[in-house]
Design an enzyme around this catalytic site. Structure first.
Site, PDB file in Angstrom:
ATOM      1  N   ALA A  66       0.855  -1.192   0.000  1.00  0.00           N
ATOM      2  CA  ALA A  66       0.000   0.000   0.000  1.00  0.00           C
ATOM      3  C   ALA A  66       0.884   1.232   0.000  1.00  0.00           C
ATOM      4  O   ALA A  66       2.010   1.194   0.512  1.00  0.00           O
ATOM      5  CB  ALA A  66      -0.871  -0.009   1.249  1.00  0.00           C
ATOM      6  N   GLY A 111       0.474  -5.516  -0.110  1.00  0.00           N
ATOM      7  CA  GLY A 111      -0.528  -5.632  -1.180  1.00  0.00           C
ATOM      8  C   GLY A 111       0.010  -6.304  -2.431  1.00  0.00           C
ATOM      9  O   GLY A 111      -0.762  -6.882  -3.202  1.00  0.00           O
ATOM     10  N   GLU A 114      -0.477  -9.820  -1.877  1.00  0.00           N
ATOM     11  CA  GLU A 114      -1.925 -10.078  -1.848  1.00  0.00           C
ATOM     12  C   GLU A 114      -2.522 -10.075  -3.263  1.00  0.00           C
ATOM     13  O   GLU A 114      -3.367 -10.906  -3.591  1.00  0.00           O
ATOM     14  CB  GLU A 114      -2.600  -9.046  -0.937  1.00  0.00           C
ATOM     15  CG  GLU A 114      -2.210  -9.274   0.521  1.00  0.00           C
ATOM     16  CD  GLU A 114      -2.591  -8.120   1.434  1.00  0.00           C
ATOM     17  OE1 GLU A 114      -2.268  -6.961   1.108  1.00  0.00           O
ATOM     18  OE2 GLU A 114      -3.233  -8.377   2.466  1.00  0.00           O
ATOM     19  N   GLU A 134       3.580  -5.453   6.894  1.00  0.00           N
ATOM     20  CA  GLU A 134       2.651  -4.517   7.548  1.00  0.00           C
ATOM     21  C   GLU A 134       2.898  -4.383   9.035  1.00  0.00           C
ATOM     22  O   GLU A 134       2.777  -3.316   9.624  1.00  0.00           O
ATOM     23  CB  GLU A 134       1.194  -4.974   7.320  1.00  0.00           C
ATOM     24  CG  GLU A 134       0.688  -4.826   5.890  1.00  0.00           C
ATOM     25  CD  GLU A 134       0.952  -6.036   5.010  1.00  0.00           C
ATOM     26  OE1 GLU A 134       1.765  -6.910   5.390  1.00  0.00           O
ATOM     27  OE2 GLU A 134       0.335  -6.108   3.923  1.00  0.00           O
TER      28      GLU A 134
HETATM   29  N1  COA Z   1       4.533   3.443  -0.072  1.00  0.00           N
HETATM   30  C1  COA Z   1       4.997   4.658  -0.423  1.00  0.00           C
HETATM   31  N2  COA Z   1       6.222   4.868  -0.921  1.00  0.00           N
HETATM   32  C2  COA Z   1       7.017   3.798  -1.080  1.00  0.00           C
HETATM   33  C3  COA Z   1       6.601   2.497  -0.735  1.00  0.00           C
HETATM   34  C4  COA Z   1       5.298   2.340  -0.208  1.00  0.00           C
HETATM   35  N3  COA Z   1       4.814   1.141   0.120  1.00  0.00           N
HETATM   36  N4  COA Z   1       7.620   1.631  -0.980  1.00  0.00           N
HETATM   37  C5  COA Z   1       8.623   2.373  -1.490  1.00  0.00           C
HETATM   38  N5  COA Z   1       8.262   3.675  -1.544  1.00  0.00           N
HETATM   39  C6  COA Z   1       9.065   4.798  -2.033  1.00  0.00           C
HETATM   40  C7  COA Z   1      10.155   5.180  -1.042  1.00  0.00           C
HETATM   41  O1  COA Z   1       9.648   6.046  -0.050  1.00  0.00           O
HETATM   42  C8  COA Z   1      11.132   5.867  -1.972  1.00  0.00           C
HETATM   43  O2  COA Z   1      10.672   7.173  -2.229  1.00  0.00           O
HETATM   44  P1  COA Z   1      11.729   8.408  -2.331  1.00  0.00           P
HETATM   45  O3  COA Z   1      12.594   8.066  -3.536  1.00  0.00           O
HETATM   46  O4  COA Z   1      10.870   9.590  -2.557  1.00  0.00           O
HETATM   47  O5  COA Z   1      12.509   8.407  -1.066  1.00  0.00           O
HETATM   48  C9  COA Z   1      11.023   5.080  -3.279  1.00  0.00           C
HETATM   49  O6  COA Z   1       9.764   4.394  -3.190  1.00  0.00           O
HETATM   50  C10 COA Z   1      12.119   4.036  -3.424  1.00  0.00           C
HETATM   51  O7  COA Z   1      12.119   3.232  -2.261  1.00  0.00           O
HETATM   52  P2  COA Z   1      13.414   3.055  -1.317  1.00  0.00           P
HETATM   53  O8  COA Z   1      12.921   2.715   0.049  1.00  0.00           O
HETATM   54  O9  COA Z   1      14.315   4.214  -1.442  1.00  0.00           O
HETATM   55  O10 COA Z   1      14.080   1.788  -2.001  1.00  0.00           O
HETATM   56  P3  COA Z   1      14.977   0.676  -1.307  1.00  0.00           P
HETATM   57  O11 COA Z   1      15.534  -0.136  -2.418  1.00  0.00           O
HETATM   58  O12 COA Z   1      15.901   1.276  -0.330  1.00  0.00           O
HETATM   59  O13 COA Z   1      13.933  -0.227  -0.466  1.00  0.00           O
HETATM   60  C11 COA Z   1      11.869  -1.437  -0.128  1.00  0.00           C
HETATM   61  C12 COA Z   1      12.909  -0.931  -1.145  1.00  0.00           C
HETATM   62  C13 COA Z   1      10.722  -2.034  -0.930  1.00  0.00           C
HETATM   63  C14 COA Z   1      12.486  -2.487   0.774  1.00  0.00           C
HETATM   64  C15 COA Z   1      11.390  -0.250   0.750  1.00  0.00           C
HETATM   65  O14 COA Z   1      10.992   0.815  -0.121  1.00  0.00           O
HETATM   66  C16 COA Z   1      10.212  -0.575   1.629  1.00  0.00           C
HETATM   67  O15 COA Z   1      10.382  -1.199   2.664  1.00  0.00           O
HETATM   68  N6  COA Z   1       9.003  -0.108   1.249  1.00  0.00           N
HETATM   69  C17 COA Z   1       7.814  -0.239   2.071  1.00  0.00           C
HETATM   70  C18 COA Z   1       7.220  -1.617   1.922  1.00  0.00           C
HETATM   71  C19 COA Z   1       6.033  -1.792   2.850  1.00  0.00           C
HETATM   72  O16 COA Z   1       6.114  -1.639   4.051  1.00  0.00           O
HETATM   73  N7  COA Z   1       4.888  -2.163   2.244  1.00  0.00           N
HETATM   74  C20 COA Z   1       3.693  -2.456   2.958  1.00  0.00           C
HETATM   75  C21 COA Z   1       2.879  -1.262   3.198  1.00  0.00           C
HETATM   76  S1  COA Z   1       1.406  -1.641   4.100  1.00  0.00           S
END
Ligand code: COA
Length: 260
Positions: A66, A111, A114, A134
């Protein structure tokens, strides 16, 4: 069809839906959930479309969950609308009667997992990573994760996955039965399309009946589920494809199915 957050392509009876918000790793916001529901509804209605592939734009993510930006200062009633929108879109997809393939090309988190679990099959690139993170934000999966994951990989593994929030690589997801097949990243879409083409050439009503029996039989007591299977199997005998399949086998030739 006009979409802001997904790409929709149709080629050779195969629709490809690409989640297209690469700046946020294709995270799902409310607008994207509604667009997914509309795209799936269009796939269901369009007789030309036989198979649907879902994938993510770019080479880093399928869907990173999400969109966390939309979680700030939200009331339970507002979040409920988001979770209901997701559930609704995924259930329509799961039960539409046309095969769906998730081509998981990178992070499938929250998601993302999912959505992939509501597809009939999951193909993944060797570089894909899966997780239900989550819990690390103080919430739980809300688009079917607590339910479909337990059904797919078993309750013990699902609990471990969900309460730890840990990520696993594609190979581990394959060993757990979360993923059907793994490919080198550069081959993933070709393999998904090849499989989609194969399915598009098979008797579509029989595919629909198979999905129907599995989707609606799985949670029934065995006698009721078997009775549903009897009905679905018998219905296949209403189709020209059944006659063609049987005739082609007996005449030792290749069948030509027409989807009726
Ligand atoms: N929602 C909003 N923004 C997100 C996102 C999410 N679920 N997942 C990634 N992004 C954004 C980051 O904030 C970042 O934005 P920025 O460039 O403006 O800083 C961009 O996408 C790239 O992500 P980044 O975290 O810099 O990449 P990474 O390679 O270091 O890490 C992940 C990748 C997927 C491990 C990490 O982004 C992450 O943990 N995301 C959240 C996943 C999550 O918790 N999902 C469940 C939500 S309920």
């Amino acid at each position: 069809m006009e979409f802001n957050n997904i790409l929709f392509e149709l080629e050779d009876n195969i629709a490809t839906i690409t989640f297209n918000r690469p700046k946020v790793l294709n995270a799902m916001n409310m607008e994207t959930a509604l667009e997914l529901a509309n795209a799936i509804a269009a796939c269901k209605e369009n007789e030309k479309i036989k198979v649907i592939i879902l994938t993510g734009a770019g080479d880093k993510a399928f869907v990173a969950g999400a969109d966390i930006n939309e979680f700030r200062n939200k009331k339970p009633s507002e979040i409920m609308k988001f979770t209901e929108a997701g559930h609704s879109a995924l259930r329509i997809m799961e039960t539409m009667g046309k095969p769906t393939i998730a081509a998981v090309n990178g992070y499938a988190l929250g998601g993302g997992v999912e959505i992939s679990m509501a597809c009939d099959v999951r193909f993944a690139s060797e570089t894909a990573r899966f997780g239900q993170p989550e819990i690390l934000l103080g919430l739980i999966p809300g688009w079917g994760g607590t339910q479909r994951l337990a059904r797919l990989i078993g309750i013990g593994r699902a609990k471990e996955f969900i309460i730890s929030g840990e990520q696993i690589p594609a190979q581990r997801a394959y060993e757990m039965g979360l993923v059907n097949r793994i490919f080198p990243a550069e081959q993933l879409m070709n393999e998904a399309r090849k499989f989609a083409q194969k399915l598009a050439g098979l008797p579509s009503f029989a595919i629909k009946m198979a999905q129907y029996a599995i989707n609606y039989g799985y949670d029934l007591p065995l006698d009721n589920a078997n009775s549903l299977e009897i009905q679905c199997m018998s219905q296949c005998f209403s189709t020209q494809d059944l006659e063609e399949g049987v005739a082609a086998f007996l005449e030792k030739r290749k069948p030509h199915f027409i989807g009726k």
